[in-house]
Scaffold this active site. Structure first.
Site, PDB file in Angstrom:
ATOM      1  N   ASN A 110      32.286  37.350  43.815  1.00  0.00           N
ATOM      2  CA  ASN A 110      32.621  38.216  44.551  1.00  0.00           C
ATOM      3  C   ASN A 110      31.989  38.333  46.088  1.00  0.00           C
ATOM      4  O   ASN A 110      30.802  38.121  45.928  1.00  0.00           O
ATOM      5  CB  ASN A 110      33.024  39.573  43.931  1.00  0.00           C
ATOM      6  CG  ASN A 110      31.791  40.031  43.203  1.00  0.00           C
ATOM      7  OD1 ASN A 110      30.861  39.340  42.879  1.00  0.00           O
ATOM      8  ND2 ASN A 110      31.810  41.320  43.356  1.00  0.00           N
ATOM      9  N   CYS A 141      37.528  38.616  45.851  1.00  0.00           N
ATOM     10  CA  CYS A 141      37.161  38.593  44.364  1.00  0.00           C
ATOM     11  C   CYS A 141      36.847  37.147  43.967  1.00  0.00           C
ATOM     12  O   CYS A 141      37.132  36.134  44.783  1.00  0.00           O
ATOM     13  CB  CYS A 141      38.262  38.856  43.478  1.00  0.00           C
ATOM     14  SG  CYS A 141      38.898  40.460  43.626  1.00  0.00           S
ATOM     15  N   GLU A 157      37.626  35.256  41.706  1.00  0.00           N
ATOM     16  CA  GLU A 157      38.730  34.209  41.307  1.00  0.00           C
ATOM     17  C   GLU A 157      39.272  33.505  42.644  1.00  0.00           C
ATOM     18  O   GLU A 157      39.459  32.383  42.551  1.00  0.00           O
ATOM     19  CB  GLU A 157      39.993  35.066  40.573  1.00  0.00           C
ATOM     20  CG  GLU A 157      39.480  35.814  39.179  1.00  0.00           C
ATOM     21  CD  GLU A 157      38.897  37.170  39.328  1.00  0.00           C
ATOM     22  OE1 GLU A 157      38.170  37.347  40.403  1.00  0.00           O
ATOM     23  OE2 GLU A 157      39.351  37.760  38.409  1.00  0.00           O
ATOM     24  N   CYS A 179      44.609  38.754  42.284  1.00  0.00           N
ATOM     25  CA  CYS A 179      43.847  37.623  41.817  1.00  0.00           C
ATOM     26  C   CYS A 179      45.123  36.908  40.939  1.00  0.00           C
ATOM     27  O   CYS A 179      45.408  35.816  40.921  1.00  0.00           O
ATOM     28  CB  CYS A 179      42.819  37.858  41.054  1.00  0.00           C
ATOM     29  SG  CYS A 179      41.493  38.014  42.258  1.00  0.00           S
ATOM     30  N   CYS A 202      42.251  41.220  38.690  1.00  0.00           N
ATOM     31  CA  CYS A 202      42.924  42.405  39.485  1.00  0.00           C
ATOM     32  C   CYS A 202      44.374  41.692  39.906  1.00  0.00           C
ATOM     33  O   CYS A 202      44.684  40.491  39.443  1.00  0.00           O
ATOM     34  CB  CYS A 202      42.420  42.783  40.648  1.00  0.00           C
ATOM     35  SG  CYS A 202      42.358  41.618  42.175  1.00  0.00           S
ATOM     36  N   GLU A 224      31.543  40.724  48.816  1.00  0.00           N
ATOM     37  CA  GLU A 224      31.923  42.110  49.307  1.00  0.00           C
ATOM     38  C   GLU A 224      31.702  42.255  50.748  1.00  0.00           C
ATOM     39  O   GLU A 224      30.865  41.586  51.728  1.00  0.00           O
ATOM     40  CB  GLU A 224      31.023  43.263  48.496  1.00  0.00           C
ATOM     41  CG  GLU A 224      31.516  43.234  46.960  1.00  0.00           C
ATOM     42  CD  GLU A 224      31.130  44.432  46.380  1.00  0.00           C
ATOM     43  OE1 GLU A 224      30.144  45.141  46.514  1.00  0.00           O
ATOM     44  OE2 GLU A 224      31.750  44.657  45.250  1.00  0.00           O
TER      45      GLU A 224
HETATM   46  N1  THU Z   1      36.287  41.713  41.532  1.00  0.00           N
HETATM   47  C1  THU Z   1      36.561  40.447  41.404  1.00  0.00           C
HETATM   48  O1  THU Z   1      35.553  39.782  41.687  1.00  0.00           O
HETATM   49  N2  THU Z   1      37.486  40.134  40.577  1.00  0.00           N
HETATM   50  C2  THU Z   1      38.429  40.858  39.950  1.00  0.00           C
HETATM   51  O2  THU Z   1      39.439  40.424  39.250  1.00  0.00           O
HETATM   52  C3  THU Z   1      38.207  42.491  39.946  1.00  0.00           C
HETATM   53  C4  THU Z   1      37.195  43.021  40.773  1.00  0.00           C
HETATM   54  C5  THU Z   1      35.173  42.280  42.094  1.00  0.00           C
HETATM   55  C6  THU Z   1      35.608  43.013  43.447  1.00  0.00           C
HETATM   56  C7  THU Z   1      34.501  43.851  43.880  1.00  0.00           C
HETATM   57  O3  THU Z   1      33.385  43.098  44.724  1.00  0.00           O
HETATM   58  C8  THU Z   1      34.075  44.180  42.678  1.00  0.00           C
HETATM   59  O4  THU Z   1      34.435  43.363  41.734  1.00  0.00           O
HETATM   60  C9  THU Z   1      34.250  45.826  42.172  1.00  0.00           C
HETATM   61  O5  THU Z   1      35.539  45.944  42.141  1.00  0.00           O
END
Ligand code: THU
Length: 130
Positions: free
Chosen positions: A42, A53, A55, A93, A90, A44
């Site tokens: 991920n 994300c 994925e 994704c 999520c 941010e």
């Molecule tokens: N996140 C992912 O990388 N993948 C997911 O499927 C769910 C959430 C990350 C996004 C963000 O940086 C952190 O997790 C918290 O939501």
């Protein structure tokens, strides 16, 4: 188990996670049908909606390398690198997986030693398709 190697690489990918806001570090490894593994973490952003994300980063890496066919993705995530929770992908994704993968695409999750494998059709039973 057959995806141990994929989980191990996802734990490596998680180390690159850039998550200064949520401190939720995620790593993902996408297995292409030819056996090649693509990593993602991920990424941010201070404008939170610009976060990507793990994925989707892995899919972007694979697609931009010309891959179009995939069999599985391993995802590891947790508050800080020291522990791992079941990091269910999520909705956004899952929609990206739906674009590039069939119903039997496997989603490998783990929490410590416990491993769960879901089919894409279990997590996204009704897909949006044009
Ligand atoms: N996140 C992912 O990388 N993948 C997911 O499927 C769910 C959430 C990350 C996004 C963000 O940086 C952190 O997790 C918290 O939501």
């Amino acid at each position: 188990m057959k995806y141990d190697f994929l989980i191990k690489e996802a734990l490596e990918a998680q180390k690159s996670s850039y998550a200064p806001y949520s401190h939720f570090n995620v790593g993902a490894t996408l297995l292409a049908d030819d056996g090649k593994v693509y990593k993602g973490c991920n990424v941010e952003n201070s404008s939170y909606g610009a976060t990507i994300c793990a994925e989707r980063v892995a899919f972007g890496n694979a697609i931009s390398d010309g891959k179009r066919s995939f069999s599985a993705i391993a995802i590891v995530g947790g508050k800080d690198l020291s522990h791992c929770e079941m990091a269910i992908p999520c909705g956004m994704c899952l929609q990206v997986m739906s674009e590039h993968c069939s119903d039997d695409f496997e989603i490998v999750l783990c929490k410590g030693e416990e491993i769960k494998v879901y089919k894409l059709c279990e997590l996204l039973p009704n897909r949006f398709k044009l």
